[in-house]
Write an enzyme that holds these catalytic residues in place. Structure first.
Site, PDB file in Angstrom:
ATOM      1  N   THR A  74       6.960 -11.521  32.859  1.00  0.00           N
ATOM      2  CA  THR A  74       6.782 -12.953  32.622  1.00  0.00           C
ATOM      3  C   THR A  74       5.350 -13.288  32.985  1.00  0.00           C
ATOM      4  O   THR A  74       4.969 -13.245  34.152  1.00  0.00           O
ATOM      5  CB  THR A  74       7.763 -13.786  33.456  1.00  0.00           C
ATOM      6  OG1 THR A  74       9.103 -13.495  33.044  1.00  0.00           O
ATOM      7  CG2 THR A  74       7.505 -15.275  33.266  1.00  0.00           C
ATOM      8  N   LYS A  96       9.818 -18.070  27.084  1.00  0.00           N
ATOM      9  CA  LYS A  96      10.250 -17.838  28.464  1.00  0.00           C
ATOM     10  C   LYS A  96       9.858 -19.013  29.360  1.00  0.00           C
ATOM     11  O   LYS A  96      10.585 -19.374  30.288  1.00  0.00           O
ATOM     12  CB  LYS A  96       9.636 -16.542  28.996  1.00  0.00           C
ATOM     13  CG  LYS A  96      10.015 -16.204  30.440  1.00  0.00           C
ATOM     14  CD  LYS A  96      11.517 -16.026  30.630  1.00  0.00           C
ATOM     15  CE  LYS A  96      11.899 -15.792  32.093  1.00  0.00           C
ATOM     16  NZ  LYS A  96      11.484 -14.466  32.589  1.00  0.00           N
ATOM     17  N   LYS A  98       5.648 -18.853  40.714  1.00  0.00           N
ATOM     18  CA  LYS A  98       4.643 -18.260  39.829  1.00  0.00           C
ATOM     19  C   LYS A  98       4.901 -18.639  38.383  1.00  0.00           C
ATOM     20  O   LYS A  98       3.988 -19.034  37.642  1.00  0.00           O
ATOM     21  CB  LYS A  98       4.637 -16.738  40.011  1.00  0.00           C
ATOM     22  CG  LYS A  98       3.587 -15.991  39.178  1.00  0.00           C
ATOM     23  CD  LYS A  98       4.119 -15.486  37.839  1.00  0.00           C
ATOM     24  CE  LYS A  98       5.120 -14.381  37.992  1.00  0.00           C
ATOM     25  NZ  LYS A  98       5.532 -13.825  36.660  1.00  0.00           N
TER      26      LYS A  98
END
Length: 291
Positions: free
Chosen positions: A96, A171, A239
């Site tokens: 990711t 995502k 994050k």
């Protein structure tokens, strides 16, 4: 196929195992060598000393590392996978990360005669272990068709979202939605407890209706019991939400709910909860209720 898997973390370790169990020839690399050695004791395969050595004979190279900087090091560094790979090698990144680094690596791959796709996953550790991940892919349909036998070993759904970078953008939407669902779930669980409702019965009832979600079904009861020592750590969600907010800013958008959830996670990390599951967001609600 000859497959290389770079990054044996919480997700990568079982994903690489599924590839091996599907009968492919697998070479793994991990920054911590002992984890690669442990993997080789559990599954059929070998480990290499560097990403470059792991990738040199591979038809397909899979990566699943931490962030943009890790990706650049693994791909473009002096011992990176681009250094010794064969022309025509297909690279699939499950990290990711940002859409920008995906496009950067795609360009670098094209210049070297390689193919690159960004393919972040959703489903958490349980999805990786059970081989039922959802994969959001940015790339070309012909490359996806080539990769499908590998992806099928650990995914229940693979969807081409568009050109390279779109997998990462999809995502980001996934993470934005999770943050919003957990925010509402936190309030709902505490409301239910205050009202004296039986939480397991409530969860089992609501999961079949319009309020149903993976988070409700898998985290509702544990949130009520203040159990958070499992699952997807909030330091990683923090994050990920940072990537979402940065991308939104580039597009001229503000995401007020995501900003609030991200700040809540930062506050929880400051309390020493960095490694707890994302459902610990309910403790941020508790903290606000006390103030």
């Amino acid at each position: 196929m000859k497959v290389s898997f770079i990054g044996l973390g919480t997700m990568g370790y079982p994903m690489a195992g599924h590839v091996s169990n599907a009968g492919h020839s697998v070479v793994v690399y991990n920054r911590s060598t002992h984890k690669a050695q442990n993997w080789c004791e559990e599954y059929q395969g070998t480990f290499a000393a560097t990403p470059a050595l792991a990738a040199q004979e591979a038809d397909i190279v899979l990566t699943c590392v931490g962030n943009d900087d890790d990706l650049r090091a693994v791909y473009l560094g002096p011992e990176g996978v681009f250094q010794q790979a064969k022309v025509g090698t297909l690279f699939i990144d499950h990290t990711t990360a940002s859409a920008e680094v995906a496009k950067e690596l795609h360009q670098a791959a094209q210049e070297r005669g390689f193919v690159f796709m960004d393919a972040p996953v959703s489903g958490g550790q349980a999805g990786a272990v059970n081989g039922v991940l959802t994969v959001m892919i940015g790339g070309d349909v012909n490359d996806l068709n080539k990769a499908q036998p590998i992806l099928n070993s650990y995914a229940k759904a693979t969807t081409l979202m568009g050109p390279v970078g779109n997998g990462q953008l999809a995502k980001m939407v996934n993470q934005i939605l999770i943050g919003g669902v957990l925010s509402g779930l936190s309030e709902g669980i505490r409301f239910a407890q205050k009202a004296g409702l039986d939480i397991p019965t409530l969860v089992d009832t609501l999961k079949h209706g319009a309020a149903g979600s993976w988070q409700l079904e898998n985290r509702g009861a544990t949130m009520a019991k203040n159990e958070f020592n499992f699952g997807f750590a909030i330091e990683w969600m923090h994050k990920d939400l940072g990537l979402c907010l940065a991308q939104a800013e580039k597009m001229g958008l503000t995401l007020p709910l995501t900003q609030a959830v991200d700040q809540d996670y930062q506050d929880l990390m400051n309390e020493g909860r960095s490694r707890q599951d994302t459902s610990v967001l309910i403790k941020a609600f508790d903290n606000k209720a006390k103030s």
